[in-house]
Design an enzyme around this catalytic site. Structure first.
Site, PDB file in Angstrom:
ATOM      1  N   HIS A 224       0.881  -1.188   0.000  1.00  0.00           N
ATOM      2  CA  HIS A 224       0.000   0.000   0.000  1.00  0.00           C
ATOM      3  C   HIS A 224       0.910   1.228   0.000  1.00  0.00           C
ATOM      4  O   HIS A 224       1.659   1.439  -0.938  1.00  0.00           O
ATOM      5  CB  HIS A 224      -0.935  -0.108   1.207  1.00  0.00           C
ATOM      6  CG  HIS A 224      -2.042   0.900   1.269  1.00  0.00           C
ATOM      7  ND1 HIS A 224      -2.339   1.763   0.255  1.00  0.00           N
ATOM      8  CD2 HIS A 224      -2.943   1.183   2.255  1.00  0.00           C
ATOM      9  CE1 HIS A 224      -3.370   2.530   0.601  1.00  0.00           C
ATOM     10  NE2 HIS A 224      -3.749   2.191   1.814  1.00  0.00           N
ATOM     11  N   HIS A 264      -2.555  -2.203  -9.790  1.00  0.00           N
ATOM     12  CA  HIS A 264      -3.525  -1.608  -8.871  1.00  0.00           C
ATOM     13  C   HIS A 264      -4.780  -2.472  -8.836  1.00  0.00           C
ATOM     14  O   HIS A 264      -5.166  -3.032  -9.858  1.00  0.00           O
ATOM     15  CB  HIS A 264      -3.895  -0.199  -9.350  1.00  0.00           C
ATOM     16  CG  HIS A 264      -4.512   0.633  -8.279  1.00  0.00           C
ATOM     17  ND1 HIS A 264      -5.852   0.586  -7.995  1.00  0.00           N
ATOM     18  CD2 HIS A 264      -3.958   1.500  -7.401  1.00  0.00           C
ATOM     19  CE1 HIS A 264      -6.082   1.408  -6.999  1.00  0.00           C
ATOM     20  NE2 HIS A 264      -4.950   1.969  -6.613  1.00  0.00           N
ATOM     21  N   ASP A 319       2.376   5.660  -7.017  1.00  0.00           N
ATOM     22  CA  ASP A 319       3.637   5.611  -6.268  1.00  0.00           C
ATOM     23  C   ASP A 319       4.867   5.510  -7.161  1.00  0.00           C
ATOM     24  O   ASP A 319       5.989   5.607  -6.668  1.00  0.00           O
ATOM     25  CB  ASP A 319       3.620   4.413  -5.302  1.00  0.00           C
ATOM     26  CG  ASP A 319       2.514   4.544  -4.275  1.00  0.00           C
ATOM     27  OD1 ASP A 319       2.268   5.674  -3.841  1.00  0.00           O
ATOM     28  OD2 ASP A 319       1.890   3.525  -3.934  1.00  0.00           O
TER      29      ASP A 319
HETATM   30  C1  LIG Z   1      -1.211  -3.210  -5.746  1.00  0.00           C
HETATM   31  C2  LIG Z   1      -1.375  -4.710  -5.928  1.00  0.00           C
HETATM   32  C3  LIG Z   1      -1.239  -5.425  -4.567  1.00  0.00           C
HETATM   33  C4  LIG Z   1      -2.773  -4.957  -6.486  1.00  0.00           C
HETATM   34  O1  LIG Z   1      -2.854  -6.219  -6.961  1.00  0.00           O
HETATM   35  P1  LIG Z   1      -4.100  -7.212  -6.692  1.00  0.00           P
HETATM   36  O2  LIG Z   1      -5.340  -6.669  -7.237  1.00  0.00           O
HETATM   37  O3  LIG Z   1      -4.094  -7.656  -5.268  1.00  0.00           O
HETATM   38  O4  LIG Z   1      -3.655  -8.360  -7.647  1.00  0.00           O
HETATM   39  P2  LIG Z   1      -2.759  -9.605  -7.297  1.00  0.00           P
HETATM   40  O5  LIG Z   1      -1.710  -9.295  -6.289  1.00  0.00           O
HETATM   41  O6  LIG Z   1      -3.706 -10.702  -7.025  1.00  0.00           O
HETATM   42  O7  LIG Z   1      -2.030  -9.813  -8.708  1.00  0.00           O
HETATM   43  C5  LIG Z   1      -2.691 -10.266  -9.892  1.00  0.00           C
HETATM   44  C6  LIG Z   1      -1.641 -10.743 -10.889  1.00  0.00           C
HETATM   45  O8  LIG Z   1      -0.894  -9.647 -11.368  1.00  0.00           O
HETATM   46  C7  LIG Z   1       0.486  -9.772 -11.047  1.00  0.00           C
HETATM   47  N1  LIG Z   1       0.959  -8.476 -10.588  1.00  0.00           N
HETATM   48  C8  LIG Z   1       0.213  -7.490 -10.030  1.00  0.00           C
HETATM   49  N2  LIG Z   1       0.994  -6.419  -9.760  1.00  0.00           N
HETATM   50  C9  LIG Z   1       2.238  -6.763 -10.153  1.00  0.00           C
HETATM   51  C10 LIG Z   1       3.460  -6.073 -10.117  1.00  0.00           C
HETATM   52  N3  LIG Z   1       3.541  -4.855  -9.607  1.00  0.00           N
HETATM   53  N4  LIG Z   1       4.548  -6.695 -10.609  1.00  0.00           N
HETATM   54  C11 LIG Z   1       4.470  -7.939 -11.111  1.00  0.00           C
HETATM   55  N5  LIG Z   1       3.324  -8.638 -11.180  1.00  0.00           N
HETATM   56  C12 LIG Z   1       2.221  -8.054 -10.701  1.00  0.00           C
HETATM   57  C13 LIG Z   1       0.521 -10.777  -9.901  1.00  0.00           C
HETATM   58  O9  LIG Z   1       1.754 -11.446  -9.837  1.00  0.00           O
HETATM   59  C14 LIG Z   1      -0.625 -11.696 -10.271  1.00  0.00           C
HETATM   60  O10 LIG Z   1      -0.181 -12.538 -11.311  1.00  0.00           O
HETATM   61  P3  LIG Z   1      -0.715 -14.052 -11.406  1.00  0.00           P
HETATM   62  O11 LIG Z   1      -2.194 -13.923 -11.577  1.00  0.00           O
HETATM   63  O12 LIG Z   1       0.025 -14.580 -12.587  1.00  0.00           O
HETATM   64  O13 LIG Z   1      -0.328 -14.681 -10.098  1.00  0.00           O
HETATM   65  C15 LIG Z   1      -0.282  -5.258  -6.884  1.00  0.00           C
HETATM   66  O14 LIG Z   1      -0.450  -4.705  -8.175  1.00  0.00           O
HETATM   67  C16 LIG Z   1       1.123  -5.006  -6.371  1.00  0.00           C
HETATM   68  O15 LIG Z   1       1.631  -5.791  -5.562  1.00  0.00           O
HETATM   69  N6  LIG Z   1       1.797  -3.910  -6.838  1.00  0.00           N
HETATM   70  C17 LIG Z   1       3.105  -3.573  -6.360  1.00  0.00           C
HETATM   71  C18 LIG Z   1       2.991  -2.743  -5.085  1.00  0.00           C
HETATM   72  C19 LIG Z   1       2.443  -1.363  -5.342  1.00  0.00           C
HETATM   73  O16 LIG Z   1       2.891  -0.654  -6.237  1.00  0.00           O
HETATM   74  N7  LIG Z   1       1.471  -0.968  -4.518  1.00  0.00           N
HETATM   75  C20 LIG Z   1       0.884   0.364  -4.575  1.00  0.00           C
HETATM   76  C21 LIG Z   1      -0.540   0.301  -4.984  1.00  0.00           C
HETATM   77  S1  LIG Z   1      -1.198   1.938  -5.158  1.00  0.00           S
END
Ligand SMILES: CC(C)(COP(=O)(O)OP(=O)(O)OC[C@H]1O[C@@H](n2cnc3c(N)ncnc32)[C@H](O)[C@@H]1OP(=O)(O)O)[C@@H](O)C(=O)NCCC(=O)NCCS
Length: 385
Positions: A224, A264, A319
């Site tokens: 987050h 996201h 971010d």
């Molecule tokens: C923000 C976040 C948690 C949202 O994701 P979510 O809706 O929970 O989706 P998931 O974590 O279930 O990911 C879905 C898929 O996308 C991939 N993915 C999502 N964000 C990714 C990233 N930043 N880098 C690499 N792969 C990513 C996951 O590995 C997953 O792949 P799979 O289905 O093959 O396993 C995720 O995009 C993330 O971890 N981002 C990096 C951290 C970040 O920048 N956070 C700030 C958010 S404002």
């Protein structure tokens, strides 16, 4: 039976509507973010002060000049915080995490300020808290950088007062504008983990300060608010634009790491806030060699990230470039200060959601869990186990 219940679990509460809101709307497919019906780009282009947007969040309408001046007066009341609140920051080691220091300061307020949810006074308290947050965050920056905190002066604007008390010198107009924009861009984003955590707290009718402590705790994590710092830390780790491609292939293509600042839960396209941070960074980095290097690395990472992940709806989020803007302003990449700056802005969104929830749609948040442990068994005392 358990299987049916298990099927009903919404992992990560995805697609659960926790509350209604008049505050923020997001179109994740088209990449549109609106505050109270105003597009965030239009608010920025229109030259709004962050105080105007804070007022919008707390009162539902943009202020006229008189309303703005009154509101700024209430925020300024919060610039002087009790000494024990600043002590709650400075009594901890300077190596401390900045968001945890914000939690400590707000825990000190929760311990001592009388607070009761009340439509007549909630917004005045919230305005004062916005002022408190600026004083606390400026003190945190100075303490973690080995300097004595300074008093906040009224100044011409919230962004100016904050920067002046942080760095101890008058900021340039370009710096004030960049800080003002960052404060607007991070102000609210519906009900992400931090807002939800705070809503759980205030749904028990705990005080607003405790709600903020709950929100801060959830904001800290790298998935987050921690992502702002994690994104720029990854650029620092790469160290050179020429090394981006190898780093990307070894870490992201292999799935070893997530690309921080990308992806996201709601946006499946380019985050509109990231576009604005990117455009501010373009000019601002010219004042700071280190930030300029980070920016060049970020552009290369962005290009590869989009090439590899856009087909899955994974694009830069807010971010990705914000840390570069903060670094250009003079904030160091340490002690999680970038996440504390996120909180400085988001505290308004948190409180506006708390007020909306407690005043108009209150119910204790108390979900259920599906039990999957053993059936009933006989208890065996410890000396027979
Ligand atoms: C923000 C976040 C948690 C949202 O994701 P979510 O809706 O929970 O989706 P998931 O974590 O279930 O990911 C879905 C898929 O996308 C991939 N993915 C999502 N964000 C990714 C990233 N930043 N880098 C690499 N792969 C990513 C996951 O590995 C997953 O792949 P799979 O289905 O093959 O396993 C995720 O995009 C993330 O971890 N981002 C990096 C951290 C970040 O920048 N956070 C700030 C958010 S404002």
């Amino acid at each position: 039976m358990v299987k049916d219940q298990m099927d009903q679990i919404s992992k990560g509460l995805e697609d659960v509507n926790l509350k209604w809101t008049r505050l923020t709307s997001i179109d994740g497919e088209k990449g549109i973010l609106k505050y109270g019906g105003y597009r965030v780009e239009d608010i920025i282009k229109g030259g709004a002060l962050v105080e105007e947007v804070q007022y919008l969040f707390l009162n539902g309408e943009l202020p006229n000049k008189k309303q703005l001046a009154d509101f700024q007066g209430k925020i300024r009341e919060g610039y002087s915080v009790p000494k024990y609140v600043i002590d709650a920051v400075t009594n901890l080691p300077p190596e401390s995490d900045s968001v945890a220091l914000q939690m400590n300061a707000f825990a000190a307020l929760a311990a001592t300020m009388k607070f009761k949810w009340d439509k007549q006074t909630d917004r005045d308290v919230a305005a004062k808290v916005i002022g408190n947050m600026a004083a606390i965050t400026a003190a945190i920056y100075r303490h973690t950088s080995g300097m004595q905190p300074l008093e906040l002066e009224p100044g011409n604007s919230y962004a100016e007062s904050f920067l002046k008390a942080t760095f101890g010198k008058k900021p340039s107009q370009q710096e004030i504008d960049a800080m003002n924009t960052a404060l607007i861009l991070y102000m609210d984003h519906e009900v992400p983990a931090s807002t939800t955590a705070g809503l759980v707290v205030v749904s028990t009718l705990a005080d607003i300060y405790s709600g903020i402590v709950g929100s801060l705790a959830a904001l800290k994590g790298p998935l987050h608010g921690g992502a702002a710092e994690a994104a720029i830390a990854q650029f620092a780790q790469i160290g050179d634009p020429a090394k981006v491609e190898d780093w990307f292939n070894q870490n992201i293509v292999t799935g070893k790491s997530r690309l921080m600042g990308f992806g996201h839960r709601v946006y499946k396209t380019y985050d509109p806030r990231a576009k604005i941070f990117r455009s501010i960074a373009t000019d601002l980095v010219k004042n700071n060699t280190e930030a300029e290097k980070m920016y060049k690395i970020a552009l290369k990472v962005e290009e590869l990230g989009i090439k590899n992940m856009a087909s899955k709806g994974i694009y830069p989020n807010t971010d990705f470039f914000s840390g570069i803007v903060y670094m250009s302003l003079g904030f160091p990449l340490k002690n999680d200060i970038y996440t504390a700056l996120f909180a400085l802005s988001r505290v308004t969104g948190w409180m506006a959601h708390f007020i909306e929830y407690v005043e108009e749609q209150h119910r204790l948040i108390r979900p259920r869990a599906v039990y999957t442990g053993p059936e009933e068994r006989s208890f065996v005392p410890i000396d027979r186990r």
